[in-house]
Motif scaffolding. Structure first.
Motif, PDB file in Angstrom:
ATOM      1  N   ARG A  89      70.392   5.410-121.666  1.00 31.11           N
ATOM      2  CA  ARG A  89      71.120   5.181-120.418  1.00 31.11           C
ATOM      3  C   ARG A  89      70.143   4.837-119.305  1.00 31.11           C
ATOM      4  O   ARG A  89      69.030   5.352-119.268  1.00 31.11           O
ATOM      5  N   THR A  90      70.564   3.955-118.411  1.00 26.68           N
ATOM      6  CA  THR A  90      69.731   3.616-117.267  1.00 26.68           C
ATOM      7  C   THR A  90      70.619   3.322-116.068  1.00 26.68           C
ATOM      8  O   THR A  90      71.765   2.913-116.228  1.00 26.68           O
ATOM      9  N   LYS A  91      70.099   3.573-114.900  1.00 28.48           N
ATOM     10  CA  LYS A  91      70.794   3.242-113.655  1.00 28.48           C
ATOM     11  C   LYS A  91      70.077   2.109-112.925  1.00 28.48           C
ATOM     12  O   LYS A  91      70.377   1.802-111.795  1.00 28.48           O
ATOM     13  N   VAL A 101      76.942  -0.185-112.957  1.00 25.81           N
ATOM     14  CA  VAL A 101      75.807   0.718-112.740  1.00 25.81           C
ATOM     15  C   VAL A 101      75.619   1.631-113.952  1.00 25.81           C
ATOM     16  O   VAL A 101      74.564   2.210-114.135  1.00 25.81           O
ATOM     17  N   ASN A 102      76.647   1.767-114.771  1.00 24.05           N
ATOM     18  CA  ASN A 102      76.559   2.539-116.016  1.00 24.05           C
ATOM     19  C   ASN A 102      76.087   1.606-117.122  1.00 24.05           C
ATOM     20  O   ASN A 102      76.881   1.006-117.832  1.00 24.05           O
ATOM     21  N   SER A 116      75.879  -3.647-120.349  1.00 22.92           N
ATOM     22  CA  SER A 116      76.947  -2.682-120.063  1.00 22.92           C
ATOM     23  C   SER A 116      78.194  -3.006-120.891  1.00 22.92           C
ATOM     24  O   SER A 116      79.190  -3.483-120.364  1.00 22.92           O
TER      25      SER A 116
END
Length: 138
Positions: A89-91, A101-102, A116
């Motif tokens: 996961r990264t923002k 943003v997810n 995404s």
């Protein structure tokens, strides 16, 4: 197996960022016409808007037999499952073919890319089936 297509998840922020400038079109065109520079300004705007729409409509992720294919407008990237080392996961809001943003970041032998996928659970399951050595950190 045929290719499976995953569309990107799209947040409100992505809609605002991509389509927000389009709201300024009527105002911009009014000023361009008023200052008699409508043709040049209109052509520049339409060119930029067309590219923007191309990226928006033609962003998706394909899972084929041997690779993950990322399509982002005119840009195509192919990552072989054997090259994928980790999914996490990264923002990060860096420029990537992701409209949310997810995001998840796919780290592979030649770099990393953030995407995404709309159906994240199913996407991860299929990627793991393709290469059980991929480290998943969600």
């Amino acid at each position: 197996m045929s290719q499976l297509k995953f569309n990107p998840k799209r947040d409100v922020s992505a809609y605002l960022l991509v389509w927000g400038p389009m709201i300024l079109v009527p105002v911009s065109l009014f000023f361009l016409i008023a200052f008699k520079e409508a043709l040049v300004g209109t052509l520049i705007f339409l060119s930029l808007a067309s590219i923007n729409i191309w990226f928006w409509v033609r962003t998706y992720y394909l899972i084929s037999e041997d690779a993950l294919e990322i399509r982002n407008g005119p840009i195509r990237k192919k990552i072989f499952y054997t090259d994928i080392q980790e999914v996490r996961r990264t923002k990060s809001m860096s420029a990537n073919p992701a409209y949310s943003v997810n995001r998840i970041q796919i780290i592979h032998t030649k770099g990393a890319v953030s995407i995404s996928p709309n159906q994240l659970g199913e996407f991860i399951e299929i990627i793991q089936e393709k290469n059980c050595d991929i480290e998943i950190n969600l």
